[in-house]
Design a protein around this motif. Structure first.
Motif, PDB file in Angstrom:
ATOM      1  N   LYS A  59       0.829  -1.204   0.000  1.00  0.00           N
ATOM      2  CA  LYS A  59       0.000   0.000   0.000  1.00  0.00           C
ATOM      3  C   LYS A  59       0.865   1.257   0.000  1.00  0.00           C
ATOM      4  O   LYS A  59       0.629   2.187  -0.774  1.00  0.00           O
ATOM      5  CB  LYS A  59      -0.913   0.011   1.228  1.00  0.00           C
ATOM      6  CG  LYS A  59      -1.744   1.280   1.368  1.00  0.00           C
ATOM      7  CD  LYS A  59      -2.527   1.313   2.666  1.00  0.00           C
ATOM      8  CE  LYS A  59      -1.607   1.558   3.859  1.00  0.00           C
ATOM      9  NZ  LYS A  59      -2.368   1.718   5.119  1.00  0.00           N
ATOM     10  N   ASN A  60       1.891   1.298   0.847  1.00  0.00           N
ATOM     11  CA  ASN A  60       2.741   2.476   0.949  1.00  0.00           C
ATOM     12  C   ASN A  60       3.449   2.777  -0.373  1.00  0.00           C
ATOM     13  O   ASN A  60       3.581   3.940  -0.772  1.00  0.00           O
ATOM     14  CB  ASN A  60       3.770   2.287   2.062  1.00  0.00           C
ATOM     15  CG  ASN A  60       3.135   2.226   3.439  1.00  0.00           C
ATOM     16  OD1 ASN A  60       2.020   2.727   3.634  1.00  0.00           O
ATOM     17  ND2 ASN A  60       3.809   1.611   4.385  1.00  0.00           N
ATOM     18  N   SER A  73       2.868   6.064  -2.765  1.00  0.00           N
ATOM     19  CA  SER A  73       4.009   6.901  -3.120  1.00  0.00           C
ATOM     20  C   SER A  73       4.068   7.157  -4.622  1.00  0.00           C
ATOM     21  O   SER A  73       4.373   8.261  -5.069  1.00  0.00           O
ATOM     22  CB  SER A  73       5.315   6.244  -2.644  1.00  0.00           C
ATOM     23  OG  SER A  73       6.424   7.080  -2.881  1.00  0.00           O
ATOM     24  N   LEU A  74       3.735   6.131  -5.404  1.00  0.00           N
ATOM     25  CA  LEU A  74       3.704   6.295  -6.854  1.00  0.00           C
ATOM     26  C   LEU A  74       2.540   7.177  -7.303  1.00  0.00           C
ATOM     27  O   LEU A  74       2.674   7.972  -8.237  1.00  0.00           O
ATOM     28  CB  LEU A  74       3.589   4.929  -7.534  1.00  0.00           C
ATOM     29  CG  LEU A  74       4.812   4.021  -7.444  1.00  0.00           C
ATOM     30  CD1 LEU A  74       4.448   2.612  -7.908  1.00  0.00           C
ATOM     31  CD2 LEU A  74       5.960   4.561  -8.284  1.00  0.00           C
ATOM     32  N   VAL A  75       1.402   7.043  -6.631  1.00  0.00           N
ATOM     33  CA  VAL A  75       0.191   7.793  -7.011  1.00  0.00           C
ATOM     34  C   VAL A  75       0.312   9.275  -6.658  1.00  0.00           C
ATOM     35  O   VAL A  75      -0.170  10.134  -7.393  1.00  0.00           O
ATOM     36  CB  VAL A  75      -1.042   7.169  -6.342  1.00  0.00           C
ATOM     37  CG1 VAL A  75      -2.256   8.069  -6.427  1.00  0.00           C
ATOM     38  CG2 VAL A  75      -1.355   5.819  -6.972  1.00  0.00           C
ATOM     39  N   GLY A  76       0.972   9.582  -5.546  1.00  0.00           N
ATOM     40  CA  GLY A  76       1.152  10.965  -5.161  1.00  0.00           C
ATOM     41  C   GLY A  76      -0.079  11.559  -4.494  1.00  0.00           C
ATOM     42  O   GLY A  76      -1.038  10.854  -4.156  1.00  0.00           O
ATOM     43  N   SER A  77      -0.073  12.872  -4.326  1.00  0.00           N
ATOM     44  CA  SER A  77      -1.138  13.560  -3.586  1.00  0.00           C
ATOM     45  C   SER A  77      -2.444  13.540  -4.375  1.00  0.00           C
ATOM     46  O   SER A  77      -2.458  13.407  -5.602  1.00  0.00           O
ATOM     47  CB  SER A  77      -0.731  14.992  -3.275  1.00  0.00           C
ATOM     48  OG  SER A  77      -0.454  15.693  -4.482  1.00  0.00           O
ATOM     49  N   ASP A  78      -3.535  13.716  -3.644  1.00  0.00           N
ATOM     50  CA  ASP A  78      -4.849  13.729  -4.268  1.00  0.00           C
ATOM     51  C   ASP A  78      -5.065  15.003  -5.083  1.00  0.00           C
ATOM     52  O   ASP A  78      -4.498  16.057  -4.769  1.00  0.00           O
ATOM     53  CB  ASP A  78      -5.954  13.646  -3.204  1.00  0.00           C
ATOM     54  CG  ASP A  78      -6.017  12.272  -2.542  1.00  0.00           C
ATOM     55  OD1 ASP A  78      -5.659  11.287  -3.232  1.00  0.00           O
ATOM     56  OD2 ASP A  78      -6.407  12.193  -1.375  1.00  0.00           O
TER      57      ASP A  78
END
Length: 261
Positions: free
Chosen positions: A248-249, A253-258
Motif C-alpha cells: 500500500k505504501n 508513493s507512486l500515485v502521489g497527492s490527491d
C-alpha cells in the motif's frame, strides 16, 4: 488537445525523478536496506538520559526501498541498477526478488523493468493466460489507426461515413475495440481499469500494478482527476481501503497527492 500531447504533459506525471540525481548513493542505500548492515532508527523507546533512540542493524528496510525506487524515474532506476552491479557485483532486480515477497515484490520488480521490456512481459503473460484480466494480443498500431479512422469518419466530417464504422466495429475483436476506446478516451479508460481492479471483494493486483507503474511517468495525475470525477472518490482512498502494508505504501508513493477538490 490531442491525446498524444496529453501523454507528455508534465502536469500528468506523478513520478518525475530526483532533480539532483546520483545513482551511486542510491545503490548503496538499497544494498544496506536489503542486507541489514545499515543503521536505521530503532522504534524502541528513547534510552534513558539520552533523549534519542539507538540505531541498530535491522533486516530488510522496506521503507528505504520505497523511498528510493518510487521517487526515481525509470531512466534513473536503470542507472541505479548499473551502479548496484558495479559496486556490489549483484543484479539489483534479482536481489530485490530474493529479499522481498508477495504483492510488494511484484510491484517493486515491475518498477525495475525498462518500459519496453515491461510491456513485452505483460503481453507475453497475457498470451500465456497468467494476467488477471487476460485480454490477448492487440496490435497497438492497428488500434491507433482505427481510432484515427473513426474520428475522421465521424467527428471530423459533417455527417458520418457509416461504412467505415461498420467495417471497424463488426470486424474487430472486443479486445481490439477496447484498445481503440483506450486510444480515444485515454484517461477515462485507465480510470475504469483502476476502479475495476479494486471494486469487487478482492483486488486484481496485476491490473492495479500494471496501470499505476505504466502511467506514473506519463499521465497518472490526469487519470486521478478523471477517476474522482467518475467515481466520487480519490484513487488513493480506494488504494488505502483495498491494500495494506508496504505494498500500500509503495502504491501511494507512486500515485502521489490527491487532486484538488
Amino acid at each position: 488537445m490531442a491525446w498524444w500531447k496529453a501523454w507528455m504533459e508534465q502536469e500528468g506525471v506523478t513520478v518525475k525523478g530526483s532533480p539532483h540525481f546520483n545513482p551511486d548513493p542510491d545503490a548503496e542505500i538499497l544494498y544496506k536496506a536489503m542486507k541489514g548492515i545499515g543503521e536505521w532508527p530503532s522504534t524502541a523507546l528513547p534510552l534513558e538520559g539520552w533523549g534519542f533512540s539507538c540505531c541498530v542493524p535491522t533486516g530488510t528496510n522496506e521503507q528505504a526501498i520505497i523511498d528510493v525506487l518510487t521517487k526515481r524515474s525509470n531512466a534513473q532506476r536503470q542507472q541505479i541498477s548499473k551502479s548496484f552491479k558495479a559496486q556490489f557485483g549483484k543484479d539489483l532486480t534479482e536481489t530485490l526478488k530474493s529479499e522481498l515477497s508477495g504483492k510488494f515484490e511484484r510491484l517493486i520488480v515491475a518498477l525495475m523493468y525498462p518500459p519496453y521490456r515491461y510491456e513485452a512481459k505483460e503481453l507475453h503473460d497475457a498470451m500465456q493466460g497468467s494476467r488477471d484480466d487476460v485480454s490477448g494480443f492487440v496490435d497497438p498500431g492497428l488500434a491507433l489507426q482505427d481510432a484515427q479512422d473513426l474520428y475522421e469518419a465521424g467527428e471530423k466530417i459533417h455527417g458520418t461515413d457509416e461504412m467505415k464504422f461498420i467495417t471497424i466495429l463488426c470486424t474487430r475483436s472486443a479486445t481490439h475495440l477496447m484498445r481503440v476506446k483506450c486510444t480515444r478516451n485515454l484517461h477515462s479508460y485507465f480510470a475504469e481499469r483502476l476502479h475495476y481492479a479494486m471494486k469487487g471483494a478482492g483486488t486484481l493486483d496485476g491490473t492495479l500494478i500494471r496501470n499505476i507503474v505504466s502511467r506514473s511517468e506519463i499521465d497518472l495525475n490526469l487519470i486521478k482527476s478523471q477517476f474522482k470525477k467518475m467515481y466520487g472518490k480519490t484513487l488513493s482512498s480506494m488504494i488505502m481501503d483495498d491494500t495494506s502494508g508496504d505494498y500500500k505504501n509503495a502504491l501511494l508513493s507512486l500515485v502521489g497527492s490527491d487532486p484538488d477538490p
